[in-house]
Design an enzyme around this catalytic site. Structure first.
Site, PDB file in Angstrom:
ATOM      1  N   GLU A  73     -10.406  -2.902  -2.326  1.00  0.00           N
ATOM      2  CA  GLU A  73      -8.756  -3.538  -1.598  1.00  0.00           C
ATOM      3  C   GLU A  73      -8.557  -5.281  -1.430  1.00  0.00           C
ATOM      4  OE1 GLU A  73      -4.658  -2.461   0.833  1.00  0.00           O
ATOM      5  OE2 GLU A  73      -6.825  -1.528   1.394  1.00  0.00           O
TER       6      GLU A  73
ATOM      7  N   HIS B 215      -0.488  -6.078  -2.436  1.00  0.00           N
ATOM      8  CA  HIS B 215      -0.195  -7.364  -1.426  1.00  0.00           C
ATOM      9  C   HIS B 215       0.041  -8.624  -2.671  1.00  0.00           C
ATOM     10  CE1 HIS B 215      -2.676  -6.082   2.522  1.00  0.00           C
ATOM     11  NE2 HIS B 215      -2.469  -5.397   0.758  1.00  0.00           N
TER      12      HIS B 215
ATOM     13  N   HIS C 230      -0.551   1.077  -1.649  1.00  0.00           N
ATOM     14  CA  HIS C 230       1.331   1.630  -0.571  1.00  0.00           C
ATOM     15  C   HIS C 230       1.372   0.751  -0.664  1.00  0.00           C
ATOM     16  CE1 HIS C 230      -0.961  -2.319   0.223  1.00  0.00           C
ATOM     17  NE2 HIS C 230      -1.564  -2.538   1.238  1.00  0.00           N
TER      18      HIS C 230
ATOM     19  N   ASP D 132      -3.975   5.442   4.530  1.00  0.00           N
ATOM     20  CA  ASP D 132      -4.904   3.850   4.877  1.00  0.00           C
ATOM     21  C   ASP D 132      -5.331   3.610   6.194  1.00  0.00           C
ATOM     22  OD1 ASP D 132      -5.068   1.120   3.755  1.00  0.00           O
ATOM     23  OD2 ASP D 132      -3.316   1.017   4.440  1.00  0.00           O
TER      24      ASP D 132
END
Length: 389
Positions: free
Chosen positions: A129, A194, A215, A277
């Site tokens: 990630e 992100h 996510h 997560d």
């Protein structure tokens, strides 16, 4: 060894079997049937009418049981994996955040490859990630580690390892399209995360190989305004691309139950998977996060200044209960989103994700309140989950 689970309500790809049985030989499912007559010579397990469903496939998890995958050691990996297995996860892709340095990634990759080589291992690959994120959407990631995609970094990593199965990036960054094309050519799932990407960025990213969203709803904008004009966000852009899959942190906090239901309604079971997560403090008595910047409050991990969520303390069984009891989604669909869909996304549906003849014997027993009562991983009862007996 022959094992037979009888008197069960079993979820199959065709739907629920009432009063059915599952026959297991060694690490494989030998048969799933609506006949629960005892087989001579089989070890008999009476499910007492409980739900028998496929084991959870976890594709985004940072740690558990007080240990973090960033530690990179075999001991840390085994503790964290075992902690999640006791809550219904039977296949796992350990995740490293942007807090990991390149030496840390190499150490974790070495441990991952060692565990993947073991017979019947629940570890199926490594998930990175970061570090290639939009600084404005860093969230719980360490800002000083965030950078643009660097071929001098990612090419050697993928050339020297075989365990990296997924890598997340913000597609609007310089070099992100080249990165997406390169990693997907290597069989690595490219995921959007992100990010501040709008529709053209997402469309271009999809064409370059980014087929998944990290996510979903977290660390990405929705519909927004700049001066007098309005723009679609990353969220709406991903909704508009039908074949993009999404993952949601279904703890009821990262994404509220109403939005969980909206994701399910728009993306559907086949394109939505559930993730924890989870950080090291998940499935642990510890109230201290591995990352000193993080606090645990209100059942979730936050940055200490409360400027952003930083991960969860959820486990697979909590995801299931939240989706059924708070988002009011049918249990069969919820189970598919923790098993079948993530298995398909990660390319392991041929052996994981459903209860069918010939597949790996990864099985959860849930009671009527959706508490885990037993877990079998590759046909073996997971220690600490024998609450059927």
């Amino acid at each position: 060894m022959l094992t037979q689970i009888i008197n069960a309500r079993i979820l199959t790809p065709q739907g629920w079997l009432k009063d059915g049985s599952v026959l297991i030989r060694d690490n494989k499912i030998l048969e799933v049937t609506n006949c629960d007559l005892a087989i001579i010579g089989a070890k008999l397990i009476d499910a007492k009418g409980m739900y028998i469903v496929p084991g959870g496939v976890e594709i985004h998890v940072h740690g558990g049981g007080g240990r973090d995958f960033m530690e990179g050691t075999e001991e840390a990996f085994r503790v964290a994996v075992k902690a999640h297995m006791q809550h219904g996860t039977t296949s796992i892709f350990p995740t490293l955040s942007s807090s990991s340095t390149i030496p840390m990634i190499r150490a974790a990759a070495e441990t991952t490859e060692k565990m993947m080589a073991e017979p019947d291992s629940p570890v199926l690959g490594l998930h990175l990630e970061g570090h290639y994120f939009n600084m404005a959407m860093a969230g719980g990631q360490i800002p000083e580690n965030i950078k643009n995609p660097d071929p001098e970094e990612y090419i050697p990593l993928l050339e020297e390892t075989r365990c990296i199965k997924r890598w997340d990036a913000a597609p609007e960054l310089p070099g992100a399209m080249q990165f997406g094309k390169y990693i997907t050519a290597k069989g690595v799932l490219a995921s959007v995360g992100h990010t501040q990407a709008e529709f053209e960025d997402i469309q271009t990213a999809y064409e370059a190989g980014y087929t998944h969203a990290t996510h979903f709803y977290n660390a990405m904008p929705g519909f927004h305004k700049r001066k007098e004009y309005k723009y679609e966000g990353t969220v709406e852009s991903i909704y508009l691309i039908d074949d993009m899959t999404v993952e949601v942190v279904a703890d009821g906090i990262h994404v509220p139950p109403t939005i969980l239901r909206l994701v399910y309604k728009i993306k559907g079971v086949e394109r939505t998977c559930l993730i924890t997560d989870a950080l090291a403090c998940a499935a642990s008595d510890s109230q201290t996060a591995f990352d000193p910047r993080v606090i645990i409050e209100d059942g979730v991990c936050k940055l200490a200044d409360r400027s952003a969520l930083a991960g969860s303390v959820a486990t697979m069984d909590r995801l299931i209960r939240t989706m059924v009891q708070k988002a009011e989604i049918p249990l069969a669909d919820v189970i598919r989103m923790v098993s079948e869909t993530p298995a398909r996304i990660m390319g392991v549906l041929d052996r994981k994700g459903t209860l069918e003849r010939g597949k790996d014997a990864d099985i959860i027993a849930l009671d009527r309140d959706l508490n885990v009562r037993a877990v079998w991983a590759m046909g073996q009862l997971v220690e600490g989950t024998n609450k059927l007996f």
